[in-house]
Write a protein that holds these residues in place. Structure first.
Motif, short mmCIF file in Angstrom:
data_model
loop_
_atom_site.label_atom_id
_atom_site.label_comp_id
_atom_site.label_asym_id
_atom_site.label_seq_id
_atom_site.Cartn_x
_atom_site.Cartn_y
_atom_site.Cartn_z
N HIS A 20 0.83 -1.20 0.00
CA HIS A 20 0.00 0.00 0.00
C HIS A 20 0.86 1.25 0.00
O HIS A 20 1.95 1.29 0.59
CB HIS A 20 -0.92 0.02 1.23
N THR A 25 -3.49 7.34 1.14
CA THR A 25 -4.00 5.97 1.01
C THR A 25 -4.32 5.40 2.38
O THR A 25 -5.38 4.79 2.57
CB THR A 25 -2.97 5.07 0.29
N PHE A 202 -2.57 -4.62 -3.88
CA PHE A 202 -1.98 -3.29 -3.70
C PHE A 202 -3.07 -2.24 -3.58
O PHE A 202 -4.04 -2.24 -4.34
CB PHE A 202 -1.08 -2.93 -4.88
N PHE A 203 -2.87 -1.30 -2.64
CA PHE A 203 -3.75 -0.15 -2.46
C PHE A 203 -3.00 1.14 -2.79
O PHE A 203 -1.87 1.32 -2.34
CB PHE A 203 -4.23 -0.06 -1.00
N ASP A 209 1.10 5.77 -8.43
CA ASP A 209 0.81 4.36 -8.19
C ASP A 209 0.43 3.63 -9.47
O ASP A 209 0.20 2.42 -9.44
CB ASP A 209 -0.34 4.22 -7.18
N SER A 219 -5.54 -4.95 -7.51
CA SER A 219 -5.17 -3.61 -7.03
C SER A 219 -6.45 -2.86 -6.71
O SER A 219 -7.50 -3.10 -7.28
CB SER A 219 -4.36 -2.86 -8.09
N PHE A 248 -9.18 2.36 3.13
CA PHE A 248 -8.22 1.26 3.31
C PHE A 248 -8.67 0.35 4.44
O PHE A 248 -8.64 -0.88 4.31
CB PHE A 248 -6.84 1.84 3.60
#
Length: 260
Positions: A20, A25, A202-203, A209, A219, A248
């Motif tokens: 992340h 985020t 993935f964040f 990103d 993602s 998140f």
């Protein structure tokens, strides 16, 4: 993009690592939320590898690897990884980092950006960096439009540097690396994860990103990614409900619930 709740139980069960971004985020208004920090602990205690992937500097990463519930941290947009080995933090540097001193080249990029984009400034965390230059356009006042970030990036790239726009900084460096190249190298060589498409989630929240979104089918963006989407060609597969750390944390709870 699909709502994150559409992640299947089968997909959730195959995830071994959660990567992340940090700023915007897992933070809101520049602060790490209690919900997001609790989510990091919940993911860690569930046995998942937790690895921030950030543009923030080496000094911040040294603190985070020591004090956060994480297994490694990729910093300065892929320049290095701090990770645990034999009970102590170690650093692995990307092999494409120039062997020669590039401080004068970065100084020239800095001066050109400050002269070419009124109102931009060197990021306050620059003192803690090893390999890159961070030009602040939205972290501190005055907050500049994203068109200013585009001009900063164009200046840096015109001088031979790599440059990525985050939600707050434009990071500039010399070397053939980015977030995803370092993530793939470290996950495969050091952690033994070969099938990253099924084992890594993935964040992220912004245009820097995009390499991660392009390479990793699992993602997820948090809601505040919306202003960046028209500026990106590769979008995340999923969208969390909630901005920054709130999104998140909600997605982490959903992930762990589907893992049973």
């Amino acid at each position: 993009m699909r709502p994150f709740e559409e992640l299947t139980r089968e997909q959730a069960a195959g995830i071994r690592a959660v990567l992340h971004d940090i700023d915007d985020t897992i933070t809101n208004g520049g602060k790490l939320t209690a919900e997001a920090y609790s989510a990091l602990w919940a993911l860690h205690e569930a046995g998942l590898l937790v690895i921030p992937v950030t543009g923030r500097p080496a000094g911040w990463c040294d603190m985070a690897i020591r004090q956060w519930p994480i297994d490694a941290i990729i910093g300065e947009n892929g320049a290095f990884v701090y990770y645990w080995k034999d009970g102590k933090p170690e650093i692995f540097r990307h092999p494409s980092i120039p062997a020669e001193d590039v401080s004068q080249k970065l100084e020239a990029v800095k001066n050109a950006c400050l002269a070419g984009v009124p109102g931009c400034r060197v990021a306050k965390d620059q003192h803690f960096r090893l390999y890159d230059l961070a030009v602040d356009f939205r972290e501190d006042e005055p907050k500049l439009p994203f068109e200013a970030a585009d001009r900063i990036r164009a200046i840096a790239e015109g001088m031979g540097a790599s440059a990525k726009v985050s939600s707050i900084h434009v990071n500039c460096w010399f070397g053939d690396y980015d977030k995803v190249s370092m993530a793939k190298l470290f996950l495969r060589e050091y952690l033994g994860l070969q099938n990253l498409g099924e084992s890594v989630l993935f964040f992220g929240d912004s245009a820097n990103d995009e390499p991660m979104f392009r390479e990793l089918p699992l993602s997820c963006g948090v809601e505040n990614i919306a202003p960046f989407l028209p500026r990106m060609q590769a979008h995340p597969a999923f969208l969390a409900k909630g901005e920054g750390g709130y999104g998140f944390a909600r997605a982490a709870e959903q992930l762990l619930g589907k893992r049973g």
